[in-house]
Motif scaffolding. Structure first.
Motif, mmCIF file in Angstrom:
data_model
loop_
_atom_site.group_PDB
_atom_site.id
_atom_site.type_symbol
_atom_site.label_atom_id
_atom_site.label_comp_id
_atom_site.label_asym_id
_atom_site.label_seq_id
_atom_site.Cartn_x
_atom_site.Cartn_y
_atom_site.Cartn_z
ATOM 1 N N PHE A 135 37.528 34.932 45.606
ATOM 2 C CA PHE A 135 37.566 35.478 44.261
ATOM 3 C C PHE A 135 36.511 36.584 44.198
ATOM 4 O O PHE A 135 35.309 36.321 44.304
ATOM 5 N N LEU A 136 36.957 37.819 44.047
ATOM 6 C CA LEU A 136 36.093 38.992 44.114
ATOM 7 C C LEU A 136 36.007 39.646 42.739
ATOM 8 O O LEU A 136 37.026 39.801 42.048
ATOM 9 N N ASP A 137 34.806 40.030 42.363
ATOM 10 C CA ASP A 137 34.665 40.765 41.119
ATOM 11 C C ASP A 137 35.433 42.080 41.204
ATOM 12 O O ASP A 137 35.541 42.699 42.270
ATOM 13 N N ARG A 138 35.993 42.502 40.066
ATOM 14 C CA ARG A 138 36.845 43.691 40.052
ATOM 15 C C ARG A 138 36.117 44.937 40.544
ATOM 16 O O ARG A 138 36.748 45.886 41.013
ATOM 17 N N GLN A 139 34.791 44.957 40.423
ATOM 18 C CA GLN A 139 34.036 46.125 40.859
ATOM 19 C C GLN A 139 33.730 46.115 42.360
ATOM 20 O O GLN A 139 33.275 47.112 42.905
ATOM 21 N N LYS A 141 34.701 46.284 46.111
ATOM 22 C CA LYS A 141 35.800 46.834 46.897
ATOM 23 C C LYS A 141 35.538 46.592 48.385
ATOM 24 O O LYS A 141 35.012 47.447 49.090
ATOM 25 N N GLN A 144 39.321 46.925 53.773
ATOM 26 C CA GLN A 144 40.641 46.347 53.992
ATOM 27 C C GLN A 144 40.688 45.555 55.288
ATOM 28 O O GLN A 144 41.375 44.535 55.375
ATOM 29 N N ALA A 158 43.056 36.653 48.519
ATOM 30 C CA ALA A 158 41.980 37.326 47.788
ATOM 31 C C ALA A 158 42.458 37.625 46.371
ATOM 32 O O ALA A 158 43.573 38.118 46.177
ATOM 33 N N PHE A 159 41.604 37.311 45.390
ATOM 34 C CA PHE A 159 41.937 37.510 43.989
ATOM 35 C C PHE A 159 40.850 38.359 43.334
ATOM 36 O O PHE A 159 39.660 38.126 43.545
ATOM 37 N N SER A 160 41.271 39.315 42.549
ATOM 38 C CA SER A 160 40.345 40.145 41.796
ATOM 39 C C SER A 160 40.194 39.544 40.398
ATOM 40 O O SER A 160 41.184 39.368 39.677
ATOM 41 N N ASN A 162 37.294 38.977 36.828
ATOM 42 C CA ASN A 162 36.115 39.456 36.112
ATOM 43 C C ASN A 162 35.024 38.402 36.187
ATOM 44 O O ASN A 162 34.922 37.526 35.329
ATOM 45 N N LEU A 198 31.152 37.401 44.192
ATOM 46 C CA LEU A 198 32.240 36.796 44.957
ATOM 47 C C LEU A 198 32.060 35.281 45.050
ATOM 48 O O LEU A 198 30.945 34.764 44.999
#
Length: 415
Positions: A135-139, A141, A144, A158-160, A162, A198
């Motif tokens: 689970f990754l914060d939207r900011q 990046k 790849q 992987a999930f984006s 908030n 994350l």
């Protein structure tokens, strides 16, 4: 029969941002390893050794129930090493116990890939699900190539999300794990701070029936169980006379019993003599497990095993530095290939596991279990194995020689 149930949450590993910016159980007697051996044989013995080190640290801190999933914790840490710099990645894998000269880093990850794939294969007699999620914060990046690697090697999604809305993110992640463990692991994450970019979660779900059913309709007897430093408890005992592999080990002062599940799973139960638990725990080594496995003879046994429900919840960041994994908590700027975004400090390695061995029925498979012909109760005398004091439990997946679960039942009624 009456099924044995196991619900496990894997390690939830959280990275916190500061400032502005990763011997198993031997084959049964007579069984040989396939040629060439599957890649998972490169990692399962090390997972077993790692598990015993973690167990001894937990036992030194608490005399009560213990329960964790070695496969879960080890695979989550190995996945984490994929996102670290080369030197830190090597330190994590060496902390797990891998000799990177004998088993290079790429071989370690391929071994975990092979293990996860093998454990996740469908089986009509054994329900076993293994999964990882980032689970990754939207900011944030990540590169790849990192996402491709964790998906290919560990099957990780992987999930984006908030993650600055920590309450909503925690509910989302807890719901994810609860759904994939069929409602049995609830509230796995109690804390997610606003500066957490994350979260890495690993989950395992296991469900199997006994190969030799206990007597489903036999009234449950309440018997005494001598818990640690407490008056004896009254607990329900499951009973059967059946053929099992067991032995008494006079050197280590314990009875060792192998109880098979349907499918490729078994439980190894270790019952120390009264007052000898610490002696048995100290003797736990991969070589000890191999010796027991090779010597266990089959014989008729009068078995008394308590129904029990135990669980374990740990902050492993307090445990891992004692067994050589302090570098997990300072991964450097290159974590996830996102330099400058976070300093890679791990502040929480949470692990939650729950296990219930009982005589509850299931919709599927109960009838076929009753079709077996149990040993008549009064045909002959049989030695007793009376689990009426604290004992150890190890749950194995046999084909891969994987230690799925390791624990101690000090109080069967604690759950």
């Amino acid at each position: 029969m009456e099924p044995a149930w196991l619900w496990l949450l894997g390690a939830g590993i959280l990275a916190s941002a500061h400032g502005d910016k990763s011997p198993g159980l031997p084959p049964a007697p007579g069984a040989g390893l396939p040629e060439p051996a599957p890649a998972y044989h490169r990692v399962t013995p090390t997972i077993t050794s790692f598990a015993l080190r973690v167990y001894k640290q937990l036992a030194a801190e608490s005399p009560g129930n213990i329960l964790f999933s070695p496969v879960s914790v080890a695979s989550a840490l190995a996945l984490l090493s994929l996102g670290a710099r080369a030197d830190t990645s090597a330190q994590i894998l060496q902390g797990l116990g891998f000799n990177l000269t004998e088993t290079p880093t790429a071989s370690v990850h391929r071994g975990f890939q092979s293990l996860i794939h093998a454990l996740d294969l469908p089986s009509p007699k054994l329900e076993l699900k293994v999964g990882h999620a980032l689970f990754l914060d939207r900011q944030l990046k990540p590169r790849q190539r990192f996402l491709d690697a964790v998906r290919e090697l560990y099957g990780a999604s992987a999930f984006s999300v908030n993650l600055t809305d920590s309450a909503a993110a925690r509910r989302h992640m807890n719901g994810y794990v609860q759904k994939r463990t069929y409602g049995q692991v609830v509230g796995c994450l109690q804390e997610v701070s606003e500066d957490t970019p994350l979260v890495l979660l690993n989950h395992i779900f296991f469900k199997a029936k006994w190969k030799h059913p206990f007597h489903r309709y036999q009234p449950q007897k309440q018997e005494s169980f001598s818990a640690n430093e407490r008056p004896p408890l009254r607990v329900p005992m499951m009973q059967q006379k059946e053929m099992h592999r067991f032995l008494y080990d006079p050197e280590r002062a314990c009875t060792v019993l192998q109880v098979e599940h349907s499918g490729n799973a078994l439980a190894l139960l270790v019952l120390p003599d009264p007052g000898r638990m610490q002696q048995v725990e100290a003797a736990l080594q991969p070589e000890t497990l191999r010796t027991w496995s090779q010597l266990l003879p089959p014989s008729l046994l009068d078995l008394h095993l308590p129904r029990f429900a135990i669980s374990g919840t740990y902050n492993l960041e307090e445990i891992l530095p004692h067994i050589g994994l302090s570098n997990v908590f300072n991964l450097g700027e290159d974590l996830l290939g996102a330099p400058g975004w976070l300093n890679g400090t791990i502040f929480r390695v949470s692990h939650k596991a729950a296990m219930d061995m009982s005589e509850r029925g299931t919709k599927a498979g109960a009838a076929s279990g009753l079709l077996s012909q149990p040993q008549p109760l009064n045909v002959t005398w049989a030695p007793h194995a009376h689990f009426n004091r604290p004992f150890l439990v190890l749950v194995w997946e046999v084909a891969t020689q994987s230690l799925l679960l390791l624990g101690k039942v000090a109080n069967p009624a604690a759950g």
